[in-house]
Design a protein around this motif. Structure first.
Motif: not given
Length: 168
Positions: A17-20, A47, A51
Motif C-alpha cells: 500500500q506504499t504510495k511514496k 505516486v 508506479e
C-alpha cells in the motif's frame, strides 16, 4: 514507539500500500485506518515515481527500506519482500524470472501447482502483490543466487545484482 507482531501476508499487504518513497509502515497504517489528511493524498509526482518502472540506472535501493527488511524475521520473508519490490519496479519485465531454473527444478512459476509438479518439497509461496510463485525450501545460498540471477535478468549490473543479493 511500540512494536507489534503481524503475519507475513498482512505485512506484505501493508508494504504493497506504499504510495511514496520512504513511507513508513506507521504512515501507511495511519493513512489507511485513520484517514490522516496529510498522508491520505500523496502528490501526483510521488505516486508516478513509485508506479513507473525504474530504468536500469535508477536506484532500487531507495525503494527497499532497511527497517522493512529488518522487520522480516525470516530469510523467506526478506526473500519474498525483495522479489516483490523488484516485481513492482519491473512489472513489464518480471516475467523473465520464469527462465531462471535449476538443473532439475523450476524456481519460479505462475502457480503453486506448477512448482510442486516440477520437484518434491518445493514449498512454493506467492510473491506478494504478483501473479508469480517461487520455491522457498532452498537454502539461503540458493536464494541469494536466485536474487542475483533475477537482478541480472532485469538488467542490473553484476555489482548492483550483488548488492541486491546482499540485502537477504
Amino acid at each position: 514507539m511500540k512494536s507489534i507482531e503481524i503475519d507475513d501476508e498482512l505485512y506484505q499487504y501493508i508494504a504493497g500500500q506504499t504510495k511514496k518513497i520512504g513511507e513508513s509502515a506507521s504512515e501507511i497504517l495511519r493513512r489507511l485506518l485513520l484517514g490522516d489528511a496529510e498522508a491520505q493524498v500523496p502528490e501526483v509526482s510521488e505516486v508516478a515515481a513509485v508506479e513507473t518502472p525504474v530504468a536500469v540506472n535508477s536506484n532500487i535501493f531507495d525503494l527497499i527500506n532497511k527497517q522493512d527488511l529488518q522487520a522480516e524475521s525470516s530469510v523467506v520473508g526478506r526473500f519474498l519482500f525483495i522479489l516483490s519490490t523488484l516485481a513492482r519496479v519491473h512489472k513489464k519485465q518480471f516475467n523473465k524470472v520464469l527462465d531462471i531454473k535449476g538443473r532439475n527444478r523450476l524456481y519460479f512459476g505462475r502457480s503453486a501447482e506448477e512448482l510442486s509438479e516440477a520437484g518434491s518439497s518445493t514449498n512454493p509461496k506467492q510473491i506478494p502483490n504478483t501473479d508469480f510463485w517461487v520455491i522457498t525450501n532452498s537454502n539461503t545460498t540458493r536464494k541469494k543466487m536466485m536474487l542475483t540471477e533475477t537482478a541480472i535478468k532485469l538488467g542490473y549490473s553484476e555489482q548492483d545484482a550483488e548488492r541486491i543479493r546482499d540485502l537477504l
